[in-house]
Design a protein around this motif. Sequence first.
Motif, PDB file in Angstrom:
ATOM      1  N   GLU A 188       0.790  -1.236   0.000  1.00  0.00           N
ATOM      2  CA  GLU A 188       0.000   0.000   0.000  1.00  0.00           C
ATOM      3  C   GLU A 188       0.819   1.281   0.000  1.00  0.00           C
ATOM      4  OE1 GLU A 188      -2.469  -0.021   3.402  1.00  0.00           O
ATOM      5  OE2 GLU A 188      -3.759  -1.623   2.682  1.00  0.00           O
ATOM      6  N   HIS A 193      -0.970   5.122   0.267  1.00  0.00           N
ATOM      7  CA  HIS A 193      -2.258   5.833   0.199  1.00  0.00           C
ATOM      8  C   HIS A 193      -2.216   7.130   1.006  1.00  0.00           C
ATOM      9  CE1 HIS A 193      -2.642   4.145   4.138  1.00  0.00           C
ATOM     10  NE2 HIS A 193      -2.912   2.917   3.724  1.00  0.00           N
ATOM     11  N   HIS A 244      -1.807   6.349   9.535  1.00  0.00           N
ATOM     12  CA  HIS A 244      -2.131   5.271  10.468  1.00  0.00           C
ATOM     13  C   HIS A 244      -1.416   5.421  11.802  1.00  0.00           C
ATOM     14  CE1 HIS A 244      -4.128   2.924   7.419  1.00  0.00           C
ATOM     15  NE2 HIS A 244      -3.034   2.517   6.819  1.00  0.00           N
ATOM     16  N   GLN A 259       3.785   0.639   2.709  1.00  0.00           N
ATOM     17  CA  GLN A 259       3.570  -0.179   3.919  1.00  0.00           C
ATOM     18  C   GLN A 259       3.132  -1.589   3.522  1.00  0.00           C
ATOM     19  OE1 GLN A 259      -0.747   1.206   5.391  1.00  0.00           O
ATOM     20  NE2 GLN A 259       0.559   2.881   4.633  1.00  0.00           N
TER      21      GLN A 259
HETATM   22 MN   LIG Z   1      -2.872   1.297   5.051  1.00  0.00          MN
END
Ligand SMILES: [Mn+2]
Length: 281
Positions: free
Chosen positions: A218, A220, A224, A258
């Motif tokens: 990922e 994006h 997080h 990630q």
């Molecule tokens: Mn993510």
Amino acid sequence: SKSDDGFCSAPSITESDENSKPIYGKVTNPTLSPSHLQDLPGFTRSVYKQDHALITPESHVYSPLPDWTNTLGAYLITPAMGSHFVMYFAKMKEMSSSGLPPQDIERLVFVVEGAVTLTNTSSSSRKLTVDSYAYLPPNFYHSLDCVESATLVVFERRYDHLGSHTTELIVGSTDKQPLLETPGEVFELRKLLPVSLAYDFNIHIMDFQPGEFLNVKEVHYNQHGLLLLEGQGIYRLGDNWYPVQAGDVIWMAPFVPQWYAALGKTRSRYLLYKDVNRNPL
Ligand SMILES: [Mn+2]
Ligand SMILES: NC(=O)N[C@@H](O)C(=O)O
């Protein structure tokens, strides 16, 4: 376990199957590095870079939480890193209670150890035990009170209004949340909050069996805050690959590449803050 009327009650949900330690027990009692590494002056697995951070238990620094009573806090992620939220551990001691977040700040608490009682002006008190959580809307009076001890992981952020949508008090527990579809992925996914537009973030609980891994590598716009609740594996963040285990916390800035692969003999479960439902502009 035996109740006092002599009948055997089913083991509480907080007892995980293997070695009947309390569920999430390794978050507050992590398997430390081998003793020769613990004693190695200056050794830590913690890392802080421009687009990610790995904060491991030996790096936590606790101090009294302002506005809370008898509670120590260790801030793990704050806007000083570039996040739009804070993530912290609240270690509540005997006869402790929470303080209110600042004005317009929403809060989510998740019980990692022990128990607290949540009271607010309208509904009656509710006991939150391990694996339970509560979402408190901005400017929503509440108090979390602890008689013995408890460890909470807390997320707070400025609520991002969207039209006339409003959020409401949510109280629940992970095991009562349904498994959601994860097309193209093998991990099991639960979400702790509604997916409706009023909510500007969600908390994902993700389970991987050993050997399972994220299919998508990922990148994006979302950011997080991650707490590894159970298990161990390898987390890729940017160009770094980190061995991680229960108790570890990870900050992921927007767009950081990630990826996770679960290793070992027991499942990995992590709790993940993710901003949603808002235009990144
Ligand atoms: Mn993510
Ligand atoms: N890192 C990670 O697990 N991310 C995904 O779960 C996601 O939903 O962004």
